[in-house]
Design an enzyme around this catalytic site. Structure first.
Site, short mmCIF file in Angstrom:
data_model
loop_
_atom_site.label_atom_id
_atom_site.label_comp_id
_atom_site.label_asym_id
_atom_site.label_seq_id
_atom_site.Cartn_x
_atom_site.Cartn_y
_atom_site.Cartn_z
N TRP A 156 -43.06 -18.06 -59.62
CA TRP A 156 -42.39 -16.91 -60.26
C TRP A 156 -43.33 -15.72 -60.45
O TRP A 156 -43.36 -15.11 -61.51
CB TRP A 156 -41.81 -17.29 -61.63
CG TRP A 156 -41.08 -18.57 -61.70
CD1 TRP A 156 -41.31 -19.61 -62.55
CD2 TRP A 156 -39.96 -18.98 -60.89
NE1 TRP A 156 -40.44 -20.63 -62.32
CE2 TRP A 156 -39.59 -20.27 -61.29
CE3 TRP A 156 -39.25 -18.39 -59.84
CZ2 TRP A 156 -38.55 -20.97 -60.71
CZ3 TRP A 156 -38.22 -19.10 -59.25
CH2 TRP A 156 -37.87 -20.35 -59.70
N GLU A 363 -42.65 -13.42 -69.17
CA GLU A 363 -43.71 -13.09 -70.14
C GLU A 363 -43.46 -13.77 -71.50
O GLU A 363 -43.75 -13.22 -72.55
CB GLU A 363 -43.92 -11.58 -70.24
CG GLU A 363 -44.34 -11.03 -68.88
CD GLU A 363 -45.07 -9.72 -68.89
OE1 GLU A 363 -45.70 -9.40 -69.91
OE2 GLU A 363 -45.03 -9.05 -67.85
N1 CAA Z 1 -52.20 -14.43 -78.71
C1 CAA Z 1 -53.47 -14.89 -78.70
N2 CAA Z 1 -53.75 -16.21 -78.65
C2 CAA Z 1 -52.71 -17.07 -78.59
C3 CAA Z 1 -51.37 -16.65 -78.58
C4 CAA Z 1 -51.13 -15.25 -78.65
N3 CAA Z 1 -49.89 -14.76 -78.65
N4 CAA Z 1 -50.57 -17.73 -78.51
C5 CAA Z 1 -51.38 -18.80 -78.48
N5 CAA Z 1 -52.66 -18.40 -78.53
C6 CAA Z 1 -53.87 -19.23 -78.52
C7 CAA Z 1 -53.96 -20.09 -79.78
O1 CAA Z 1 -54.57 -19.36 -80.83
C8 CAA Z 1 -54.82 -21.23 -79.29
O2 CAA Z 1 -56.16 -20.83 -79.22
P1 CAA Z 1 -57.36 -21.81 -79.75
O3 CAA Z 1 -57.06 -23.20 -79.28
O4 CAA Z 1 -58.58 -21.20 -79.15
O5 CAA Z 1 -57.31 -21.72 -81.25
C9 CAA Z 1 -54.37 -21.39 -77.84
O6 CAA Z 1 -53.76 -20.15 -77.46
C10 CAA Z 1 -53.36 -22.51 -77.64
O7 CAA Z 1 -52.30 -22.27 -78.53
P2 CAA Z 1 -51.53 -23.47 -79.20
O8 CAA Z 1 -52.49 -24.47 -79.74
O9 CAA Z 1 -50.56 -22.85 -80.15
O10 CAA Z 1 -50.86 -24.14 -77.91
P3 CAA Z 1 -49.36 -24.55 -77.64
O11 CAA Z 1 -49.37 -25.25 -76.34
O12 CAA Z 1 -48.76 -25.26 -78.82
O13 CAA Z 1 -48.60 -23.14 -77.52
C11 CAA Z 1 -47.93 -21.19 -76.29
C12 CAA Z 1 -49.03 -22.17 -76.61
C13 CAA Z 1 -47.84 -20.16 -77.38
C14 CAA Z 1 -46.58 -21.89 -76.17
C15 CAA Z 1 -48.33 -20.58 -74.95
O14 CAA Z 1 -48.43 -21.61 -73.98
C16 CAA Z 1 -47.39 -19.52 -74.44
O15 CAA Z 1 -47.46 -18.38 -74.86
N6 CAA Z 1 -46.51 -19.89 -73.47
C17 CAA Z 1 -45.70 -18.92 -72.77
C18 CAA Z 1 -46.41 -18.49 -71.53
C19 CAA Z 1 -45.89 -17.21 -71.00
O16 CAA Z 1 -45.64 -16.25 -71.70
N7 CAA Z 1 -45.75 -17.17 -69.67
C20 CAA Z 1 -45.36 -15.99 -69.00
C21 CAA Z 1 -45.86 -16.04 -67.62
S1 CAA Z 1 -46.48 -14.54 -67.06
C22 CAA Z 1 -45.16 -13.68 -66.43
O17 CAA Z 1 -44.03 -13.93 -66.70
C23 CAA Z 1 -45.61 -12.56 -65.62
C24 CAA Z 1 -44.65 -11.98 -64.69
O18 CAA Z 1 -44.82 -12.14 -63.51
C25 CAA Z 1 -43.65 -11.00 -65.19
#
Ligand code: CAA
Length: 380
Positions: A156, A363
Site C-alpha cells: 500500500w 497514515e
Molecule cells: N508518536 C510518537 N511515538 C509514538 C507514537 C506517536 N504517535 N505512537 C507510538 N509511539 C511510540 C511509543 O511511545 C513507543 O515508544 P517506546 O517503546 O520507545 O516508548 C513505541 O512507539 C511503540 O508504541 P506502543 O508500545 O504503544 O506499541 P503498540 O504496538 O501498542 O502501538 C501503534 C503502536 C500506535 C499502534 C503504532 O503501531 C501505529 O501508529 N500504528 C499505525 C501505523 C500507521 O499509521 N501506518 C500508516 C502507514 S504509512 C501510510 O499510510 C503512508 C501512505 O502511503 C499514505
C-alpha cells in the site's frame, strides 16, 4: 492559538487556490477516470515550492510553516485529493523527516532534489501482515560489507510506482523488537528492488499505490536515516506530522462536497421552489458546514502546536480522526442532496466520497487515531 493568518500564509493559500483552479481542475476528472499519475502537475508543484514546503531554504526547501502547508493542502485537495496525497507524502512523510533527522549526506544528496520536486519520495512502513500493528515488521535488513541487505515486502505504498527515493523501515535486530527497526533510503533502480503493479483503487485514483519488494537489496551505510534502531521512532514521529497532512486533505474534500451541495441546492427545484429553501436541506448544509469548520480548526491547531515546537501527536490524531469522518459524512450528504445526480460520474460528488474513504484508513486508521488519543489521555 492565533486565529489571524499572516500575509505570507494568505498568499500561499491564494497561490494554491489559483493553481488548483487553473491548472489542476481541467484534468482532474479524466485522470481519476484513467487512473493517470499527474507527472507534469507534480513538477509544477515543485516549482511553486509546494513539494518541500517545510524544508529549510538551506536545503532548497520553501522554509514555510505547517500552517501554510495545511492551507495549501486544503486548496489542492479540494480540487484533486489524488494530487493532495502525492504532495502530502512527499512533504510530511519524506522531506520533513529527512530535514529533521537526516545526515548531511542524505540532505545534500536526496533532500534537495525532493524539496525542489525534481524527485519524488515514498514512505514504506506497511506490510502485507503489518498495517495497524506496525511494530511487527517482517522486512529485515542484515549487515553486509559496507551496507545492509534488505529482504521483504511493503504494501500500500503511495507514490510507490513513481517515487525515486523510498524510505523503508526494516527490522535490523529482532531481539530488540521495535527498538531494532531501522529506516533506510532506497533509490529506485537499486539491484534487488522492484515495485508491484499499480493497485486499482476505489478513490484517489490519479495517485499510484503499489507493493515494494526487496530481495537482497544492498543499500550503503550512509543511506540509514537517523540511526540504527531508531526507525520506528522515526516512523511514528514522522507520521504525527503526516496525519496533519491527511487531515488537511480530508478538510479539502469536505469543503468541496459542501460547496457542491450549496451550489446544487440553489439551482435544483422541488415542490415549487429551490431545494435550498427546504429546511431538510438547510439542516444538512448547516451540519456539514459546522463539521468542516471544526475539522479545519482541529487541523490548524495541530499545525500551530507543531510550529510552536510543542507536543502535537494527540492533536494531530484528533484532527485526522475528525476531519476524515467529516469528509466521508459531507460527501455522503452531498450525494444525498444531489439525489440520483449525485450517484453518477457527471457530477463530482461521487468522487468526493470515493476519495474521502481512504482518509479514514491510511497514515493510521481511525481506530489507531483513537488509540493514540486515548493513550495520551490516560498517561500518568
Ligand atoms: N508518536 C510518537 N511515538 C509514538 C507514537 C506517536 N504517535 N505512537 C507510538 N509511539 C511510540 C511509543 O511511545 C513507543 O515508544 P517506546 O517503546 O520507545 O516508548 C513505541 O512507539 C511503540 O508504541 P506502543 O508500545 O504503544 O506499541 P503498540 O504496538 O501498542 O502501538 C501503534 C503502536 C500506535 C499502534 C503504532 O503501531 C501505529 O501508529 N500504528 C499505525 C501505523 C500507521 O499509521 N501506518 C500508516 C502507514 S504509512 C501510510 O499510510 C503512508 C501512505 O502511503 C499514505
Amino acid at each position: 492559538m492565533n486565529f489571524q493568518f499572516t500575509e505570507d500564509q494568505l498568499m500561499i493559500q491564494q497561490t494554491a487556490r489559483e493553481f488548483a483552479t487553473s491548472e489542476i481542475a481541467p484534468t482532474a476528472v479524466e485522470r481519476d477516470k484513467n487512473a493517470e499519475f499527474p507527472y507534469k502537475l507534480v513538477k509544477k508543484l515543485g516549482e511553486l515550492g509546494f513539494m518541500g514546503m517545510m524544508v529549510s531554504p538551506e536545503y532548497d526547501g520553501a522554509g514555510l510553516d505547517t500552517v501554510s502547508y495545511v492551507l495549501a493542502m486544503i486548496e489542492i485537495s479540494k480540487v484533486d485529493a489524488s494530487l493532495g496525497v502525492i504532495m502530502s507524502v512527499n512533504n510530511s512523510l519524506v522531506c520533513y523527516g529527512l530535514d529533521k533527522w537526516g545526515s548531511e549526506h542524505i540532505k545534500n544528496k536526496f533532500l534537495r532534489r525532493l524539496a525542489k520536486g525534481e524527485k519524488l519520495g515514498s514512505f514504506a512502513l506497511s506490510e502485507p501482515e503489518a498495517g495497524s500493528d506496525a511494530t511487527k515488521q517482517h522486512t529485515q535488513a542484515h549487515k553486509v560489507d559496507g551496507g545492509w541487505a534488505i529482504n521483504g515486502i511493503k504494501n500500500w505504498i503511495t507514490n510507490g510506482v513513481s517515487a525515486d527515493y523510498h524510505l523503508v523501515m526494516a527490522q535490523t535486530d529482532k531481539e530488540k523488537a521495535h527498538h531494532g527497526i531501522t529506516a533506510f533510503l532506497v533509490e529506485k533502480g537499486t539491484h534487488g528492488f522492484t515495485h508491484g503493479a499499480k493497485e486499482d483503487k476505489l478513490g484517489i485514483r490519479s495517485s499510484d499505490t503499489c507493493s515494494l519488494s526487496f530481495e537482497n537489496c544492498i543499500v550503503p551505510d550512509e543511506n540509514i536515516v537517523w540511526e540504527v534502531g531508531k526507525g520506528f521512532n522515526f516512523a511514528m514521529n514522522t507520521l504525527n506530522g503526516g496525519r496533519i497532512g491527511i487531515a488537511s486533505q480530508a478538510v479539502g474534500i469536505a469543503e468541496a462536497a459542501l460547496e457542491a451541495a450549496i451550489k446544487y441546492s440553489k439551482i435544483r427545484k422541488a415542490f415549487g421552489t429551490e431545494i435550498a429553501n427546504h429546511q431538510g436541506i438547510q439542516f444538512k448544509l448547516a451540519d456539514m458546514a459546522t463539521n468542516v469548520e471544526a475539522a479545519k480548526l482541529l487541523t490548524l491547531q495541530a499545525a500551530f502546536l507543531k510550529d510552536a515546537g510543542k507536543k502535537y501527536s494527540k492533536e494531530a490524531a484528533m484532527a485526522k480522526l475528525y476531519a476524515s469522518k467529516t469528509a466521508v459524512d459531507c460527501a455522503l450528504e452531498a450525494i444525498q442532496i444531489h439525489g440520483g445526480y449525485g450517484y453518477v460520474r457527471e457530477y463530482l460528488v461521487e468522487r468526493y466520497l470515493r476519495d474521502a474513504k481512504i482518509t479514514e484508513i491510511y497514515e493510521g486508521t481511525s481506530e489507531i487515531q483513537r488509540i493514540v488519543v486515548a493513550r495520551e489521555l490516560l498517561k500518568d
